[in-house]
Write an enzyme that holds these catalytic residues in place. Structure first.
Site, PDB file in Angstrom:
ATOM      1  N   LEU A  67     -14.293  58.980  48.647  1.00  0.00           N
ATOM      2  CA  LEU A  67     -13.036  58.661  47.982  1.00  0.00           C
ATOM      3  C   LEU A  67     -12.496  57.285  48.359  1.00  0.00           C
ATOM      4  O   LEU A  67     -12.677  56.818  49.477  1.00  0.00           O
ATOM      5  CB  LEU A  67     -11.983  59.725  48.314  1.00  0.00           C
ATOM      6  N   HIS A  71      -9.710  56.904  43.275  1.00  0.00           N
ATOM      7  CA  HIS A  71      -9.648  58.369  43.200  1.00  0.00           C
ATOM      8  C   HIS A  71      -8.252  58.866  43.565  1.00  0.00           C
ATOM      9  O   HIS A  71      -7.710  59.766  42.937  1.00  0.00           O
ATOM     10  CB  HIS A  71     -10.651  59.000  44.177  1.00  0.00           C
ATOM     11  N   ARG A 183     -10.006  54.773  33.872  1.00  0.00           N
ATOM     12  CA  ARG A 183     -10.514  53.877  32.823  1.00  0.00           C
ATOM     13  C   ARG A 183     -11.565  52.931  33.372  1.00  0.00           C
ATOM     14  O   ARG A 183     -12.174  52.180  32.637  1.00  0.00           O
ATOM     15  CB  ARG A 183      -9.358  53.057  32.226  1.00  0.00           C
ATOM     16  N   ARG A 222     -19.653  52.700  45.055  1.00  0.00           N
ATOM     17  CA  ARG A 222     -20.890  51.912  45.214  1.00  0.00           C
ATOM     18  C   ARG A 222     -20.644  50.541  45.833  1.00  0.00           C
ATOM     19  O   ARG A 222     -21.602  49.864  46.208  1.00  0.00           O
ATOM     20  CB  ARG A 222     -21.578  51.753  43.861  1.00  0.00           C
TER      21      ARG A 222
HETATM   22  P1  AMP Z   1     -16.660  58.948  40.606  1.00  0.00           P
HETATM   23  O1  AMP Z   1     -16.465  59.597  41.924  1.00  0.00           O
HETATM   24  O2  AMP Z   1     -17.169  57.546  40.680  1.00  0.00           O
HETATM   25  O3  AMP Z   1     -17.433  59.821  39.645  1.00  0.00           O
HETATM   26  O4  AMP Z   1     -15.214  58.802  39.962  1.00  0.00           O
HETATM   27  C1  AMP Z   1     -14.372  59.897  39.798  1.00  0.00           C
HETATM   28  C2  AMP Z   1     -13.200  59.496  38.948  1.00  0.00           C
HETATM   29  O5  AMP Z   1     -12.499  58.420  39.569  1.00  0.00           O
HETATM   30  C3  AMP Z   1     -13.616  59.002  37.557  1.00  0.00           C
HETATM   31  O6  AMP Z   1     -12.698  59.479  36.592  1.00  0.00           O
HETATM   32  C4  AMP Z   1     -13.533  57.507  37.713  1.00  0.00           C
HETATM   33  O7  AMP Z   1     -13.307  56.827  36.491  1.00  0.00           O
HETATM   34  C5  AMP Z   1     -12.347  57.364  38.630  1.00  0.00           C
HETATM   35  N1  AMP Z   1     -12.371  56.074  39.295  1.00  0.00           N
HETATM   36  C6  AMP Z   1     -13.405  55.533  39.999  1.00  0.00           C
HETATM   37  N2  AMP Z   1     -13.090  54.288  40.407  1.00  0.00           N
HETATM   38  C7  AMP Z   1     -11.843  54.036  39.950  1.00  0.00           C
HETATM   39  C8  AMP Z   1     -10.967  52.911  40.038  1.00  0.00           C
HETATM   40  N3  AMP Z   1     -11.311  51.793  40.664  1.00  0.00           N
HETATM   41  N4  AMP Z   1      -9.760  52.999  39.442  1.00  0.00           N
HETATM   42  C9  AMP Z   1      -9.391  54.125  38.783  1.00  0.00           C
HETATM   43  N5  AMP Z   1     -10.182  55.217  38.659  1.00  0.00           N
HETATM   44  C10 AMP Z   1     -11.383  55.177  39.236  1.00  0.00           C
END
Ligand code: AMP
Length: 316
Positions: A67, A71, A183, A222
């Protein structure tokens, strides 16, 4: 957390705590110390059904963990929108293609658990891959057409099928009233919105703004892969987005001219390997020739071995 127990009883809230009369107090932000952790699917479903039966509004944030503030921004908004805030952490194998980073995807459950607790998460769902995809698993959900075949879909042909399958399964397990997505993954949000609408799922999908580091790099789990020099190179993504928006706001409406500038900045200047840079309609994700208020620029590049995506509006 040792898995296999299904639920972590010591952390379970009492039923009275969830009584309707206490719902208002529950929406006041404060550091919540009680958080249930559930890994068993049936236990999770039963817990969510009971919450719904007692009139609680469930908000849900699905993630792959590790996280960061991006997140957490979804969780904070989810906290405001529901009585029961649920976070899932699941590194979903079906959305990774062959040769992608499934095995080395960053994981740190203890850190995630502490952050989730601080953020007021009530219920953390942490299933095993073998439980989500048991032997003989054969059912997939896919959204057809340009929404899933362009951009990320063109580079990662099985990616969205994996995303829509796991999100549907998570929706069926968690049964949320509202689900929040960033987004940052613009196309993913569009695909999930389409799927939710097409399948008449009774869930509000909320899109949340991109959270960036102070220097402009969009937060991503990442980013931890980047060495110092790659981290500097990666700043060209947000720089490029800013410059393209400036061009558009100064009256340039020709998409090709804006893209030429963007490609030059990313490739020639910052030495990034471009997967795509496209200007699309925000709803259909079809490419446009002329910029308008609905145009969004989306880009994907590789910095060394790390693939990064970002996007931005051209005219705000
Ligand atoms: P992930 O763990 O990468 O699958 O992301 C989980 C959720 O967090 C997804 O809805 C992503 O779009 C959101 N998310 C990831 N990075 C960001 C960010 N920098 N800003 C806003 N939401 C994010």
């Amino acid at each position: 957390m040792a898995r296999g127990t299904g639920t972590s009883k010591a952390k379970t809230n009492t039923k009275g705590f969830w009584g309707k009369s206490e719902v208002f107090a529950f929406r006041v932000p404060r550091p919540y110390k009680n958080m249930e952790i559930i890994s068993d699917i049936k236990a999770m479903q039963n817990r969510c059904l009971a919450a719904r039966d007692s009139g609680q509004k469930i908000s849900f944030v699905p993630t792959m963990g590790f996280l960061h503030e991006g997140h957490l921004s979804l969780l904070r908004e989810g906290r405001k929108r529901g009585d029961l805030l649920i976070l899932s952490i699941f590194v979903n194998p079906t959305q990774f293609g062959q040769g992608e980073d499934l095995d080395c995807y960053p994981r740190d459950f203890e850190r995630d658990e502490a952050m989730a607790r601080e953020c007021g998460v009530d219920l953390l769902f942490y299933p095993e891959a073998e439980a989500i995809y048991p032997p003989g698993y054969a059912t997939y959900v896919s959204v057809d057409g340009p929404l899933t075949t362009t951009l990320e879909g063109a580079c990662r042909p099985t990616h969205f099928r994996g995303v829509t399958t796991v999100v549907t399964k998570l929706f069926n397990i968690v049964m949320p009233h509202v689900a929040l997505f960033g987004r940052k993954d613009f196309q993913q949000l569009a695909v999930i919105s389409r799927m939710t609408s097409d399948l008449n799922l009774p869930i509000d999908i909320v899109g949340m703004p991109i959270i960036r580091e102070e220097d402009g790099l969009a937060m991503s789990s990442r980013n931890v892969y980047l060495c110092n020099s790659e981290r500097k190179q990666a700043l060209a993504l947000n720089d490029t987005l800013r410059q393209t928006a400036e061009m558009a706001q100064n009256g340039e409406s020709n998409a090709e001219k804006i893209l030429t500038m963007a490609q030059g900045r990313l490739h020639a200047e910052a030495d990034l390997e471009i997967d795509y840079v496209k200007i699309c309609n925000a709803q259909s994700l079809e490419e446009v020739n002329t910029i308008d208020h609905e145009s969004v620029i989306l880009l994907a590049v590789s910095v060394g071995k790390t693939r990064l995506i970002d996007n931005g509006n051209l005219i705000s």
